[in-house]
Design a protein around this motif. Structure first.
Motif, PDB file in Angstrom:
ATOM      1  N   THR A  64       0.843  -1.206   0.000  1.00  0.00           N
ATOM      2  CA  THR A  64       0.000   0.000   0.000  1.00  0.00           C
ATOM      3  C   THR A  64       0.871   1.247   0.000  1.00  0.00           C
ATOM      4  O   THR A  64       0.593   2.210  -0.726  1.00  0.00           O
ATOM      5  CB  THR A  64      -0.938  -0.002   1.219  1.00  0.00           C
ATOM      6  N   GLN A  65       1.919   1.255   0.808  1.00  0.00           N
ATOM      7  CA  GLN A  65       2.817   2.406   0.839  1.00  0.00           C
ATOM      8  C   GLN A  65       3.543   2.576  -0.492  1.00  0.00           C
ATOM      9  O   GLN A  65       3.696   3.696  -0.986  1.00  0.00           O
ATOM     10  CB  GLN A  65       3.820   2.274   1.984  1.00  0.00           C
ATOM     11  N   ASN A  66       3.981   1.484  -1.099  1.00  0.00           N
ATOM     12  CA  ASN A  66       4.650   1.560  -2.404  1.00  0.00           C
ATOM     13  C   ASN A  66       3.704   2.103  -3.463  1.00  0.00           C
ATOM     14  O   ASN A  66       4.097   2.908  -4.317  1.00  0.00           O
ATOM     15  CB  ASN A  66       5.184   0.188  -2.816  1.00  0.00           C
ATOM     16  N   MET A  67       2.449   1.655  -3.414  1.00  0.00           N
ATOM     17  CA  MET A  67       1.466   2.125  -4.390  1.00  0.00           C
ATOM     18  C   MET A  67       1.178   3.617  -4.193  1.00  0.00           C
ATOM     19  O   MET A  67       1.042   4.364  -5.164  1.00  0.00           O
ATOM     20  CB  MET A  67       0.166   1.319  -4.258  1.00  0.00           C
ATOM     21  N   SER A  68       1.114   4.047  -2.958  1.00  0.00           N
ATOM     22  CA  SER A  68       0.879   5.457  -2.664  1.00  0.00           C
ATOM     23  C   SER A  68       2.012   6.327  -3.215  1.00  0.00           C
ATOM     24  O   SER A  68       1.769   7.374  -3.819  1.00  0.00           O
ATOM     25  CB  SER A  68       0.744   5.656  -1.156  1.00  0.00           C
ATOM     26  N   GLU A  69       3.250   5.878  -3.024  1.00  0.00           N
ATOM     27  CA  GLU A  69       4.396   6.613  -3.562  1.00  0.00           C
ATOM     28  C   GLU A  69       4.350   6.667  -5.090  1.00  0.00           C
ATOM     29  O   GLU A  69       4.626   7.713  -5.695  1.00  0.00           O
ATOM     30  CB  GLU A  69       5.700   5.970  -3.107  1.00  0.00           C
ATOM     31  N   ALA A  70       3.989   5.554  -5.717  1.00  0.00           N
ATOM     32  CA  ALA A  70       3.910   5.510  -7.182  1.00  0.00           C
ATOM     33  C   ALA A  70       2.813   6.430  -7.694  1.00  0.00           C
ATOM     34  O   ALA A  70       2.999   7.125  -8.703  1.00  0.00           O
ATOM     35  CB  ALA A  70       3.666   4.070  -7.650  1.00  0.00           C
ATOM     36  N   ILE A  71       1.689   6.470  -7.021  1.00  0.00           N
ATOM     37  CA  ILE A  71       0.583   7.345  -7.440  1.00  0.00           C
ATOM     38  C   ILE A  71       0.997   8.810  -7.308  1.00  0.00           C
ATOM     39  O   ILE A  71       0.702   9.625  -8.189  1.00  0.00           O
ATOM     40  CB  ILE A  71      -0.693   7.033  -6.643  1.00  0.00           C
ATOM     41  N   ASN A  72       1.685   9.154  -6.220  1.00  0.00           N
ATOM     42  CA  ASN A  72       2.142  10.535  -6.048  1.00  0.00           C
ATOM     43  C   ASN A  72       3.102  10.950  -7.165  1.00  0.00           C
ATOM     44  O   ASN A  72       3.012  12.055  -7.696  1.00  0.00           O
ATOM     45  CB  ASN A  72       2.810  10.714  -4.685  1.00  0.00           C
ATOM     46  N   LYS A  73       4.012  10.061  -7.549  1.00  0.00           N
ATOM     47  CA  LYS A  73       4.935  10.353  -8.657  1.00  0.00           C
ATOM     48  C   LYS A  73       4.166  10.504  -9.973  1.00  0.00           C
ATOM     49  O   LYS A  73       4.462  11.388 -10.776  1.00  0.00           O
ATOM     50  CB  LYS A  73       5.979   9.245  -8.794  1.00  0.00           C
ATOM     51  N   PHE A  74       3.185   9.638 -10.185  1.00  0.00           N
ATOM     52  CA  PHE A  74       2.376   9.692 -11.407  1.00  0.00           C
ATOM     53  C   PHE A  74       1.619  11.014 -11.502  1.00  0.00           C
ATOM     54  O   PHE A  74       1.602  11.649 -12.559  1.00  0.00           O
ATOM     55  CB  PHE A  74       1.396   8.515 -11.433  1.00  0.00           C
ATOM     56  N   VAL A  75       1.011  11.439 -10.410  1.00  0.00           N
ATOM     57  CA  VAL A  75       0.246  12.698 -10.406  1.00  0.00           C
ATOM     58  C   VAL A  75       1.172  13.873 -10.686  1.00  0.00           C
ATOM     59  O   VAL A  75       0.822  14.781 -11.452  1.00  0.00           O
ATOM     60  CB  VAL A  75      -0.498  12.875  -9.063  1.00  0.00           C
ATOM     61  N   LYS A  76       2.367  13.860 -10.107  1.00  0.00           N
ATOM     62  CA  LYS A  76       3.328  14.942 -10.350  1.00  0.00           C
ATOM     63  C   LYS A  76       3.724  14.988 -11.829  1.00  0.00           C
ATOM     64  O   LYS A  76       3.762  16.049 -12.443  1.00  0.00           O
ATOM     65  CB  LYS A  76       4.561  14.754  -9.468  1.00  0.00           C
ATOM     66  N   ASN A  77       3.994  13.815 -12.410  1.00  0.00           N
ATOM     67  CA  ASN A  77       4.354  13.761 -13.828  1.00  0.00           C
ATOM     68  C   ASN A  77       3.201  14.204 -14.720  1.00  0.00           C
ATOM     69  O   ASN A  77       3.408  14.895 -15.719  1.00  0.00           O
ATOM     70  CB  ASN A  77       4.792  12.347 -14.218  1.00  0.00           C
ATOM     71  N   GLN A  78       1.981  13.818 -14.374  1.00  0.00           N
ATOM     72  CA  GLN A  78       0.815  14.229 -15.162  1.00  0.00           C
ATOM     73  C   GLN A  78       0.644  15.746 -15.129  1.00  0.00           C
ATOM     74  O   GLN A  78       0.291  16.352 -16.138  1.00  0.00           O
ATOM     75  CB  GLN A  78      -0.453  13.540 -14.660  1.00  0.00           C
ATOM     76  N   SER A  79       0.875  16.357 -13.986  1.00  0.00           N
ATOM     77  CA  SER A  79       0.769  17.812 -13.873  1.00  0.00           C
ATOM     78  C   SER A  79       1.796  18.488 -14.771  1.00  0.00           C
ATOM     79  O   SER A  79       1.495  19.471 -15.451  1.00  0.00           O
ATOM     80  CB  SER A  79       0.973  18.259 -12.428  1.00  0.00           C
ATOM     81  N   GLN A  80       3.020  17.957 -14.778  1.00  0.00           N
ATOM     82  CA  GLN A  80       4.054  18.532 -15.629  1.00  0.00           C
ATOM     83  C   GLN A  80       3.709  18.342 -17.106  1.00  0.00           C
ATOM     84  O   GLN A  80       3.935  19.230 -17.921  1.00  0.00           O
ATOM     85  CB  GLN A  80       5.410  17.913 -15.302  1.00  0.00           C
ATOM     86  N   ASN A  81       3.161  17.176 -17.461  1.00  0.00           N
ATOM     87  CA  ASN A  81       2.751  16.928 -18.843  1.00  0.00           C
ATOM     88  C   ASN A  81       1.619  17.855 -19.255  1.00  0.00           C
ATOM     89  O   ASN A  81       1.572  18.329 -20.388  1.00  0.00           O
ATOM     90  CB  ASN A  81       2.324  15.472 -19.031  1.00  0.00           C
ATOM     91  N   LEU A  82       0.685  18.106 -18.338  1.00  0.00           N
ATOM     92  CA  LEU A  82      -0.430  19.000 -18.622  1.00  0.00           C
ATOM     93  C   LEU A  82       0.076  20.401 -18.943  1.00  0.00           C
ATOM     94  O   LEU A  82      -0.377  21.027 -19.901  1.00  0.00           O
ATOM     95  CB  LEU A  82      -1.389  19.038 -17.422  1.00  0.00           C
ATOM     96  N   LEU A  83       1.031  20.868 -18.163  1.00  0.00           N
ATOM     97  CA  LEU A  83       1.585  22.197 -18.383  1.00  0.00           C
ATOM     98  C   LEU A  83       2.290  22.282 -19.738  1.00  0.00           C
ATOM     99  O   LEU A  83       2.051  23.197 -20.516  1.00  0.00           O
ATOM    100  CB  LEU A  83       2.555  22.559 -17.260  1.00  0.00           C
ATOM    101  N   SER A  84       3.114  21.294 -20.046  1.00  0.00           N
ATOM    102  CA  SER A  84       3.848  21.342 -21.315  1.00  0.00           C
ATOM    103  C   SER A  84       2.924  21.140 -22.511  1.00  0.00           C
ATOM    104  O   SER A  84       3.171  21.683 -23.588  1.00  0.00           O
ATOM    105  CB  SER A  84       4.980  20.315 -21.327  1.00  0.00           C
ATOM    106  N   SER A  85       1.835  20.387 -22.342  1.00  0.00           N
ATOM    107  CA  SER A  85       0.912  20.185 -23.464  1.00  0.00           C
ATOM    108  C   SER A  85       0.141  21.456 -23.797  1.00  0.00           C
ATOM    109  O   SER A  85      -0.369  21.597 -24.909  1.00  0.00           O
ATOM    110  CB  SER A  85      -0.075  19.053 -23.158  1.00  0.00           C
ATOM    111  N   GLN A  86       0.066  22.382 -22.881  1.00  0.00           N
ATOM    112  CA  GLN A  86      -0.645  23.635 -23.116  1.00  0.00           C
ATOM    113  C   GLN A  86       0.256  24.729 -23.686  1.00  0.00           C
ATOM    114  O   GLN A  86      -0.214  25.815 -24.004  1.00  0.00           O
ATOM    115  CB  GLN A  86      -1.273  24.132 -21.804  1.00  0.00           C
TER     116      GLN A  86
END
Length: 154
Positions: A64-86
């Motif tokens: 559960t802790q590993n999955m939480s860390e992976a989700i946090n990294k994924f959300v951070k990367n998605q935010s960066q991708n959203l910014l660059s896609s705009q």
């Protein structure tokens, strides 16, 4: 023999909890399990089923802790991708509705035409920064066009 009053449970001073995280983590769980194994009665060892159950709980906690860390990294990367896609919006002309309140407290909405000068991402939300310094939510935009192409069509 007299028993010291300080040894009675009701006279025990309140222990301060250490500052920080009050949740048990995987290291805390493992320490508890090891302490339990060290202090068990050798004539009545821990039941195999109970031990397996505790190990499964430990494994589940770790995953559960590993999955939480992976989700946090994924959300951070998605935010960066959203910014660059705009970024292709920079330099585009937009028409948007700007709300304002006059001195009498009356609300009004005006159509405004500006050029997108930049893009910002705050708390997961994209905002366009206009050449006039306004922050525009993408939901406020009525139309988008390339100024150079618009001039070529007229």
């Amino acid at each position: 023999m007299k028993i010291d009053d300080n040894l009675f449970l009701q006279n025990k001073p309140d222990e301060k909890k250490p500052a920080g995280n009050s949740n048990l983590g995987k290291d805390d769980f493992l320490k508890l399990l090891i302490t339990e194994l060290q202090n068990q009665d050798p004539t009545q060892p821990m039941d195999d089923k109970e031990f397996i159950s505790q190990m499964a709980t430990f494994s589940s906690l770790e995953q559960t802790q590993n999955m939480s860390e992976a989700i946090n990294k994924f959300v951070k990367n998605q935010s960066q991708n959203l910014l660059s896609s705009q970024s292709d919006m920079i330099g585009k002309q937009i028409t948007w509705e700007k709300s304002s309140t006059d001195a009498d407290g009356k609300n009004s909405t005006d159509k405004v035409e500006n050029t997108v000068a930049g893009i910002t991402l705050k708390d997961g939300e994209i905002k366009y920064v206009t050449d006039k310094g306004d922050l525009v939510d993408p939901g406020q935009i009525d139309s988008i066009w390339d100024e150079d192409k618009k001039k070529a069509m007229t």
